[in-house]
Design a protein around this motif. Structure first.
Motif, mmCIF file in Angstrom:
data_model
loop_
_atom_site.group_PDB
_atom_site.id
_atom_site.type_symbol
_atom_site.label_atom_id
_atom_site.label_comp_id
_atom_site.label_asym_id
_atom_site.label_seq_id
_atom_site.Cartn_x
_atom_site.Cartn_y
_atom_site.Cartn_z
ATOM 1 N N VAL A 1 -8.212 -0.465 -7.465
ATOM 2 C CA VAL A 1 -6.870 -0.381 -6.285
ATOM 3 C C VAL A 1 -6.388 -1.794 -6.169
ATOM 4 N N LEU A 2 -7.172 -2.698 -6.223
ATOM 5 C CA LEU A 2 -6.488 -4.163 -6.165
ATOM 6 C C LEU A 2 -5.623 -4.445 -7.297
ATOM 7 N N GLU A 3 -6.275 -4.025 -8.486
ATOM 8 C CA GLU A 3 -5.310 -4.238 -9.707
ATOM 9 C C GLU A 3 -3.875 -3.480 -9.723
ATOM 10 N N ILE A 4 -3.975 -2.350 -9.007
ATOM 11 C CA ILE A 4 -2.668 -1.312 -8.748
ATOM 12 C C ILE A 4 -1.719 -2.080 -7.794
ATOM 13 N N LEU A 5 -2.407 -2.743 -6.658
ATOM 14 C CA LEU A 5 -1.523 -3.627 -5.550
ATOM 15 C C LEU A 5 -1.163 -4.769 -6.008
ATOM 16 N N ARG A 6 -1.857 -5.407 -7.201
ATOM 17 C CA ARG A 6 -1.878 -7.019 -7.446
ATOM 18 C C ARG A 6 -0.012 -7.415 -7.502
ATOM 19 N N GLU A 7 0.754 -6.767 -8.295
ATOM 20 C CA GLU A 7 2.034 -7.420 -8.452
ATOM 21 C C GLU A 7 2.844 -7.220 -7.002
ATOM 22 N N ASP A 8 2.527 -6.206 -6.261
ATOM 23 C CA ASP A 8 3.279 -6.058 -4.856
ATOM 24 C C ASP A 8 2.644 -7.057 -3.852
ATOM 25 N N LEU A 9 1.357 -7.228 -3.984
ATOM 26 C CA LEU A 9 0.598 -8.360 -2.989
ATOM 27 C C LEU A 9 1.230 -9.793 -3.474
ATOM 28 N N GLU A 10 1.408 -10.042 -4.759
ATOM 29 C CA GLU A 10 1.710 -11.444 -5.289
ATOM 30 C C GLU A 10 3.084 -11.624 -4.903
ATOM 31 N N SER A 11 3.971 -10.523 -4.966
ATOM 32 C CA SER A 11 5.271 -10.592 -4.451
ATOM 33 C C SER A 11 5.324 -10.992 -2.980
ATOM 34 N N ALA A 12 4.488 -10.588 -2.232
ATOM 35 C CA ALA A 12 4.292 -10.870 -0.732
ATOM 36 C C ALA A 12 3.485 -12.282 -0.545
ATOM 37 N N PHE B 1 0.833 -1.142 -0.109
ATOM 38 C CA PHE B 1 0.032 -0.041 0.140
ATOM 39 C C PHE B 1 0.772 1.198 0.012
ATOM 40 N N GLU B 2 1.918 1.234 0.849
ATOM 41 C CA GLU B 2 2.879 2.424 0.931
ATOM 42 C C GLU B 2 3.500 2.748 -0.305
ATOM 43 N N LYS B 3 4.009 1.599 -1.103
ATOM 44 C CA LYS B 3 4.614 1.907 -2.300
ATOM 45 C C LYS B 3 3.691 2.513 -3.484
ATOM 46 N N ASN B 4 2.604 2.093 -3.494
ATOM 47 C CA ASN B 4 1.612 2.578 -4.378
ATOM 48 C C ASN B 4 0.555 3.782 -3.882
ATOM 49 N N TRP B 5 0.996 4.402 -2.910
ATOM 50 C CA TRP B 5 0.264 5.390 -2.082
ATOM 51 C C TRP B 5 -0.297 6.418 -3.303
ATOM 52 N N GLU B 6 0.710 7.030 -3.947
ATOM 53 C CA GLU B 6 0.670 8.180 -4.801
ATOM 54 C C GLU B 6 -0.615 7.708 -5.920
ATOM 55 N N LYS B 7 -0.638 6.403 -6.155
ATOM 56 C CA LYS B 7 -1.452 6.122 -7.134
ATOM 57 C C LYS B 7 -2.900 5.578 -6.653
ATOM 58 N N ILE B 8 -3.003 5.422 -5.410
ATOM 59 C CA ILE B 8 -4.224 4.673 -4.869
ATOM 60 C C ILE B 8 -4.945 5.667 -3.802
ATOM 61 N N SER B 9 -4.191 6.644 -3.332
ATOM 62 C CA SER B 9 -4.669 7.524 -2.251
ATOM 63 C C SER B 9 -6.022 8.045 -2.384
ATOM 64 N N SER B 10 -6.937 7.897 -1.575
ATOM 65 C CA SER B 10 -8.144 8.320 -1.572
ATOM 66 C C SER B 10 -8.418 9.825 -1.518
ATOM 67 N N GLN B 11 -7.470 10.341 -1.015
ATOM 68 C CA GLN B 11 -7.153 12.066 -0.924
ATOM 69 C C GLN B 11 -7.105 12.509 -2.278
ATOM 70 N N LYS B 12 -6.540 11.626 -2.988
ATOM 71 C CA LYS B 12 -6.478 12.131 -4.571
ATOM 72 C C LYS B 12 -7.201 11.709 -5.600
ATOM 73 N N HIS B 13 -7.720 10.543 -5.523
ATOM 74 C CA HIS B 13 -8.241 9.898 -6.310
ATOM 75 C C HIS B 13 -9.664 9.201 -5.950
ATOM 76 N N THR B 14 -10.504 8.760 -6.984
ATOM 77 C CA THR B 14 -11.748 8.273 -6.202
ATOM 78 C C THR B 14 -12.048 6.967 -7.323
ATOM 79 N N MET B 15 -11.056 6.073 -7.409
ATOM 80 C CA MET B 15 -11.241 4.922 -7.910
ATOM 81 C C MET B 15 -12.021 3.527 -7.128
ATOM 82 N N ASN B 16 -12.641 2.766 -7.712
ATOM 83 C CA ASN B 16 -13.229 1.625 -6.980
ATOM 84 C C ASN B 16 -12.438 0.608 -6.573
ATOM 85 N N SER B 17 -12.857 -0.364 -5.669
ATOM 86 C CA SER B 17 -11.917 -1.224 -5.046
ATOM 87 C C SER B 17 -11.388 -2.136 -6.091
ATOM 88 N N ASN B 18 -11.800 -2.580 -7.123
ATOM 89 C CA ASN B 18 -11.229 -3.493 -8.193
ATOM 90 C C ASN B 18 -10.004 -2.816 -8.571
#
Length: 173
Positions: free
Chosen positions: A48-59, A29-46
């Motif tokens: 957000v999950l897609e943006i996080l996918r690679e890093d979460l799969e690495s974990a 989440f930290e690594k992708n904060w600029e892309k997903i921050s709700s203070q800057k963006h209004t994207m849906n959960s899917n």
């Protein structure tokens, strides 16, 4: 409104240190904060999950790939005759080794009490030890992360519920 430059998180119970595998999830989440921050963006959960996918799969998290039956991650709840799964719930992500469920929510997290449904379902799933619920920090000028955090602080502090999880992590993005 004060803009924060990072993801917020709170682990429960408050008297336990956050496990290492959840630290790597927070890092995603930290690594992708600029892309997903709700203070800057209004994207849906899917999204957000897609943006996080690679890093979460690495974990070592398995992440839902889509809405088709074969793309979902099903965690069993009940077993019937001959061990057949008769009830399961779909989750956004799962860490097999630690039994950690991940749910990423957006607008309906607080407004529709989705965070409570996520928590309840995690409590009754088989072999689940940890629940992670990610919510927007801000939604429609409401402080969703604060509301969810305050709710679980009260719930854990009351001591009135037997919670079958080793821990709960709330992430505000």
């Amino acid at each position: 409104m004060i803009l924060l430059n990072k993801t917020r998180h709170q682990f429960f119970p408050l008297n336990k240190k956050i496990p290492e595998h959840l630290e790597s999830l927070i890092d995603a989440f930290e690594k992708n904060w600029e892309k997903i921050s709700s203070q800057k963006h209004t994207m849906n959960s899917n999204r957000v999950l897609e943006i996080l996918r690679e890093d979460l799969e690495s974990a070592e998290f398995r992440i839902e790939k889509g809405k088709k039956l074969n793309d979902k991650i099903k965690i069993p709840v009940l077993f019937g005759e001959n061990g057949k799964i008769i009830k399961s719930f779909d989750v956004d992500g799962f860490h097999d080794e630690t039994g950690t469920v991940l749910e990423v929510e957006a607008g309906r997290a607080v407004m529709n009490n989705q965070f409570l449904k996520d928590f309840f379902e995690s409590c009754i799933m088989t072999d689940v030890n940890y629940c992670v619920i990610a919510v927007r920090d801000v939604y429609l000028k409401q402080k969703d992360f604060e509301k969810v955090k305050d709710f679980f602080e009260s719930m854990y502090a009351s001591g009135r519920l037997g919670i079958p999880l080793k821990g709960l992590l709330i992430v505000g993005y």
